[in-house]
Design an enzyme around this catalytic site. Structure first.
Site, PDB file in Angstrom:
ATOM      1  N   PRO A 143      -5.250   5.226  16.672  1.00  0.00           N
ATOM      2  CA  PRO A 143      -5.316   4.707  15.354  1.00  0.00           C
ATOM      3  C   PRO A 143      -5.814   5.641  14.240  1.00  0.00           C
ATOM      4  CG  PRO A 143      -6.228   3.325  17.131  1.00  0.00           C
ATOM      5  CD  PRO A 143      -5.827   4.868  17.668  1.00  0.00           C
ATOM      6  N   GLU A 190      -0.218   3.973  20.090  1.00  0.00           N
ATOM      7  CA  GLU A 190      -1.263   3.319  19.135  1.00  0.00           C
ATOM      8  C   GLU A 190      -0.759   3.476  17.896  1.00  0.00           C
ATOM      9  OE1 GLU A 190      -5.106   4.464  20.795  1.00  0.00           O
ATOM     10  OE2 GLU A 190      -5.011   2.922  22.182  1.00  0.00           O
ATOM     11  N   GLU A 288      -2.847   0.452  28.111  1.00  0.00           N
ATOM     12  CA  GLU A 288      -3.840   1.201  28.451  1.00  0.00           C
ATOM     13  C   GLU A 288      -5.018   0.110  28.760  1.00  0.00           C
ATOM     14  OE1 GLU A 288      -4.978   3.977  25.584  1.00  0.00           O
ATOM     15  OE2 GLU A 288      -3.095   4.855  25.254  1.00  0.00           O
ATOM     16  N   ASP A 297     -22.430  10.652  34.498  1.00  0.00           N
ATOM     17  CA  ASP A 297     -21.411  11.614  34.302  1.00  0.00           C
ATOM     18  C   ASP A 297     -21.457  12.760  35.184  1.00  0.00           C
ATOM     19  OD1 ASP A 297     -19.514  13.449  32.583  1.00  0.00           O
ATOM     20  OD2 ASP A 297     -21.282  14.577  32.097  1.00  0.00           O
ATOM     21  N   ASP A 408     -14.325  10.662  33.384  1.00  0.00           N
ATOM     22  CA  ASP A 408     -14.453  10.705  34.723  1.00  0.00           C
ATOM     23  C   ASP A 408     -14.998   9.547  35.507  1.00  0.00           C
ATOM     24  OD1 ASP A 408     -16.365  12.046  33.055  1.00  0.00           O
ATOM     25  OD2 ASP A 408     -17.350  12.288  34.828  1.00  0.00           O
TER      26      ASP A 408
END
Ligand code: CA
Length: 507
Positions: A143, A190, A288, A297, A408
């Site tokens: 966007p 997008e 998506e 993480d 991840d």
């Protein structure tokens, strides 16, 4: 071959739990199976409902040394793992020229045409179609950014129309020649603010039309998709569909991204799609979505959804676990499937395999820094982080924030590349999770295994009879993923060779 497909899932899931099954052992023969990820079946209005995944980064990850493994821990082509898990469509982004003047990759998978060819071929080899997602840019189009490729920078709108047409058509021909089974093409990514450096909506539709014409000229059987985002801005989303209609843009699929931390409720999503489906008769699709299975993480680059970041909000309805990840996928699929007149086409999960190139879990101090530096070197060399430093010349944000994977913790693979149980959802939405105890070989479900099961199994194998999910599991005796006459032979062999107490005469 609906039956065959359905069988794959349960067998694949079962394999993981029962592992090596030894006929003749009463305990194992009677071992109950219950899927650890529970998913309620969706009655799909569209029999070919897309259960897709974007894995654009995998080639760069593999180049950097990442190996993917199935749930048993065995190294396997990730495309086979995905197909066996019920994924039926692969999405790949394509950038025009994601390299600097010294041929250093911008990162984000370095997703050029060559990479799309590899991914398309490997998807097709495993029975999956391809959605080609043209960004019409040299790097991320979203966007906030719709920057033209370097090569198109000084072109007029009319010249861009010609360039976009030729590039689209030629790229599709190349991807197809490489062996891909192209089913759908996205004209931009997008494209909420524009496309290919064109931001004036008096012109934007011209580029949509050029891309669409290229797809039609390539193959009239391939679906043309447009892709916007921010479905929470309900009226704006409706406006896009009006705009496309008023400007006679020829397309089939109206797609949006749907990330629950940003994009409103699923009820609103369905409402937006109903408007487009009812008024214009178009298919609708989520191009998506994703959800975190943990807030931890594993690569040292902070994640989009993490502690204190996008992890709360009225639409973050699911827990951050494998079950929660599966639940989100099911919920989004259900919202799309609810669209009127069977116009809900499907859902793609975004980057379900963008895992770490080196696990930082449990590390601190010098060990953490060492691992991080090692990861960073791989991101730079192979382009397997979201951006490399080389992208800074093209994308100002990336100059400051380049690094690894921000998703991840939203993958369907662990930090070591092993398939997570949440991946079952792509299969389980079709028939529901197995929640009942299953006795292998008990094809007719009478609690015993005997010759009548052989008879019933022969009927199933010849498509004369469609059994329940539990009975399907019980029928795939040799665990090869299909119910065939070989399973009947296996039962007969057991009947002849084994006799075990407690489970009927056969063993
Ligand atoms: Ca990360």
């Amino acid at each position: 071959m609906k039956l065959r497909n359905a069988i794959f899932s349960f067998a694949a899931a079962l394999l993981l739990v029962v592992g090596s099954y030894v006929p003749g052992s009463a305990a194992e023969k009677a071992a109950p199976y219950k899927d650890s990820i529970q998913t309620e079946k969706i009655q799909f209005n569209n029999p070919d409902f897309i259960r897709g995944m974007d894995v654009s980064s995998v080639v760069s990850l593999e180049n950097a040394g990442v190996t993917f493994r199935n749930e048993k821990g065995e190294g396997q082509d990730i495309f086979k793992i995905l197909a066996d898990s019920g994924v039926n469509y692969i999405r790949v982004r394509v950038w025009h020229n994601p390299y600097d003047s010294s041929s250093n990759g911008y990162g984000g998978g370095n997703n050029d045409l060559e990479t799309a060819k590899i991914i398309g071929r490997r998807a097709a080899e495993n029975g999956m179609k391809l959605l080609v997602d043209f960004h019409y840019s040299d790097f991320w189009a979203d966007p906030a950014k719709q920057k033209a490729p370097k090569a198109w920078e000084n072109l007029t709108v009319a010249q861009k129309q010609t360039a976009l047409y030729s590039y689209t058509l030629n790229s599709l021909r190349e991807i197809k020649s490489a062996g891909a089974d192209i089913g759908m093409v996205q004209i931009g990514n997008e494209t909420t603010s524009g496309i290919a450096g064109v931001y004036d909506f008096a012109d934007v539709h011209k580029l949509f039309s050029s891309g669409s014409k290229a797809v039609r000229d390539f193959d009239s059987g391939v679906l043309v998709a447009v892709h916007f985002t921010n479905p929470e801005k309900t009226e704006t989303m409706k406006w896009y569909s009006d705009y496309l209609d008023q400007n006679n843009v020829d397309y089939d699929v109206f797609a949006t991204s749907y990330y629950p931390c940003w994009h409103g409720s699923l009820e609103n999503l369905t409402d937006v799609f109903n408007y487009v489906a009812d008024k214009y008769g178009k298919y609708t699709m989520v191009a998506e979505t994703s959800y975190a299975n943990t807030l931890e993480d594993t690569d040292g680059h902070s994640n989009t959804v993490s502690y204190w970041n996008n992890n709360t909000g009225e639409n973050m309805l699911w827990e951050f676990s494998e079950q929660g990840q599966a639940d989100e996928v099911r919920a989004v699929m259900n919202a799309v499937n609810s669209v009127n007149n069977s116009k809900g086409l499907g859902v793609f999960y975004w980057e379900g395999a963008w895992i770490t190139v080196g696990d930082i879990t449990g590390k601190s101090g010098a060990a953490w820094t060492s691992q991080y530096n090692s990861n960073k070197a791989l991101w730079e060399q192979y382009g397997c982080g979201w951006a490399s430093s080389y992208s800074g010349e093209y994308d100002g944000d990336a100059a400051s924030y380049y690094g690894g994977s921000a998703v991840d913790n939203q993958a369907f693979f662990s930090a070591s590349g092993r398939a997570l149980r949440s991946l079952h959802v792509f299969r389980n939405v079709c028939a529901g999770s197995v929640s009942a105890d299953v006795l292998t070989g008990d094809v007719n479900g009478d609690g015993k295994v005997n010759i009548s099961d052989v008879t019933q199994l022969q009927r199933i194998a010849s498509d004369m009879f469609e059994p329940s999910p539990e009975r399907l599991l019980a029928s795939d005796v040799n665990r090869d993923g299909v119910v065939s006459i070989q399973d009947a032979t296996e039962i007969q062999r057991w009947l002849a060779e084994y006799e075990v107490e407690g489970v009927g005469k056969m063993y």
